[in-house]
Design an enzyme around this catalytic site. Structure first.
Site, PDB file in Angstrom:
ATOM      1  N   ASP A 200       0.831  -1.196   0.000  1.00  0.00           N
ATOM      2  CA  ASP A 200       0.000   0.000   0.000  1.00  0.00           C
ATOM      3  C   ASP A 200       0.869   1.251   0.000  1.00  0.00           C
ATOM      4  O   ASP A 200       2.019   1.222   0.459  1.00  0.00           O
ATOM      5  CB  ASP A 200      -0.879   0.037   1.255  1.00  0.00           C
ATOM      6  N   LYS A 222      -1.005   1.295  -7.970  1.00  0.00           N
ATOM      7  CA  LYS A 222      -0.886   1.405  -9.426  1.00  0.00           C
ATOM      8  C   LYS A 222      -1.360   0.156 -10.155  1.00  0.00           C
ATOM      9  O   LYS A 222      -1.093  -0.017 -11.341  1.00  0.00           O
ATOM     10  CB  LYS A 222       0.573   1.706  -9.798  1.00  0.00           C
ATOM     11  N   GLY A 366       2.183  11.066  10.584  1.00  0.00           N
ATOM     12  CA  GLY A 366       2.652  10.708  11.916  1.00  0.00           C
ATOM     13  C   GLY A 366       3.651   9.575  11.929  1.00  0.00           C
ATOM     14  O   GLY A 366       3.557   8.627  11.151  1.00  0.00           O
TER      15      GLY A 366
END
Length: 410
Positions: A200, A222, A366
């Protein structure tokens, strides 16, 4: 005896009598492994630590509350002598020698007939390290070697390929919030053993650079067929590569089951008859606020926290979130995937009773080197996002916990 190295061997103690003399700290450290080995353990000691006593209370060992007496090692296969009485230790050791019982002594290793190696475990492998030079025994050095080997096996930095045929399959691995050090040990090991990695965009990308050259890395963002077909295309890719006999890792950001479509992928694999392992990951909903100095719960401030998806606005007919009810809660609200909808979210919460001055923090990227924290209130958050150019990925924290900790940002 001291001129020769110890001969390493694995003892199969299931159902066999093991006598432990002394119920102190040494016994406390050694007993769990003996219990795990299935040994029939007899503890002889007038006293024991609370942890050892708990093992006896649970029926894991038999405890005779007395001092050692001659004959205690009858029918034993293995003995651990660890009292604070040198005379008792010497007497028990002498009995073990006469009865040909392998014996470990905590007070005098040179007088023992066996040594306990520094051991560790990793996925069905036991690593045991012994010092070969009896005169130069260094337990700390031995333990350090053990730790380095076990850690390398666990995190994948020490790769030991399986030479027997492996069962093809897929592992859905939660990669954590972004910092490569926050993936689980098991996730990192499976990643190191993979033939194919389907990653991912929000997964820990830095880990991909550590993969061997033969590993095929596929960017899930993609995969062709367009946005609507993307999930189906990912499912098909997982199935196709697994059917080719490959070990496939689906590397996902956060946890596979926290807004990660992990169950959809698991269901597709199950329907195709593909074996699948799910490895939980650290969710950004708690780790990202924590990295920014925000506790999602705090004594006297928040006794609950709720995690919701903000990928559709509150007035969208597809929304499954009960925003009016959330507005009435006094705890912490964590919103994922909600940066572009935060204006509508804030309006809805205020309209249903949430104070306009409720603190809000937005933590962008983060746990990574690009982490940034921006603070606002429900009333100002939409304008703050616009003027401060806050962009996804960002975790939004709503509630009084935002003001609890020291102000930190990066």
């Amino acid at each position: 005896m001291a001129e020769h190295p110890a001969y390493p061997v694995g003892l199969r103690l299931t159902g066999r009598r093991v006598v432990v003399i002394g119920g102190g700290q040494v016994a406390q450290r050694r007993l769990p492994a003996l219990i795990a080995a299935g040994a029939d353990v007899l503890l002889v000691s007038p006293e024991a630590t609370p942890s050892v006593e708990a093992m006896a209370d649970a029926g894991e060992i038999t405890w005779e509350r007395r001092v050692y007496t001659l004959g205690d090692l009858a029918d034993a296969w293995y003995a651990l002598i660890a009292t604070g009485d040198p005379d008792a230790n010497a007497a028990a050791s002498a009995e073990a020698e006469r009865r040909r019982v392998w014996c470990v002594r905590s007070d005098n290793a040179d007088a023992a007939t066996a040594w306990t190696p520094a051991t560790g475990h990793s996925e069905g492998v036991t690593v045991a390290v012994l010092t070969t030079d009896a005169k130069g025994r260094d337990p700390r050095h031995t333990a350090a070697i053990r730790d380095a080997v076990v850690e390398g096996l666990r995190d994948g930095t020490l790769v030991a390929p399986h030479h027997r045929t492996r069962t093809a399959g897929v592992a859905l691995v939660g990669g954590g919030p972004g910092d490569p050090d926050l993936i689980t040990v098991r996730g990192r090991r499976l990643l190191a053993e993979a033939d194919v990695v389907i990653a991912d965009r929000l997964g820990p990308r830095d880990l991909l650079a550590e993969l061997p050259p033969h590993v095929e890395v596929i960017d899930a963002a993609k995969i062709p067929y367009g946005r609507y077909m993307a999930q189906e295309a990912i499912n098909n890719a997982l199935i196709e590569h697994a059917r080719q006999g490959k070990s496939v890792v689906r590397l996902k950001g956060g946890d596979p089951y926290v807004f990660g479509r992990g169950m959809e992928e698991l269901q597709a694999l199950a329907e195709a008859g593909i074996a699948c392992t799910v490895v939980p990951g650290i969710s950004s909903s708690i780790s990202v606020p924590g990295a920014a100095g925000i506790p999602v719960t705090h004594r006297g401030v928040a006794h609950e926290f709720t995690v919701v998806s903000g990928h559709v606005a509150p007035d969208d007919e597809r929304s499954l979130v009960d925003w009016p009810s959330l507005a009435k809660l006094t705890g912490t609200l964590v919103v994922l995937m909600g940066v572009d909808k935060i204006g509508k979210i804030a309006e809805t919460l205020i309209a249903h009773g949430k104070p306009a001055g409720t603190p809000v923090a937005l933590v962008q990227e983060g746990t990574t080197a690009s982490q940034r924290r921006v603070d606002a209130t429900l009333e100002t958050v939409a304008e703050t996002v616009r003027t401060q150019e806050v962009r996804p990925p960002a975790v939004i924290v709503i509630g009084e916990v935002v003001t609890v900790g020291p102000r930190t940002s990066a």
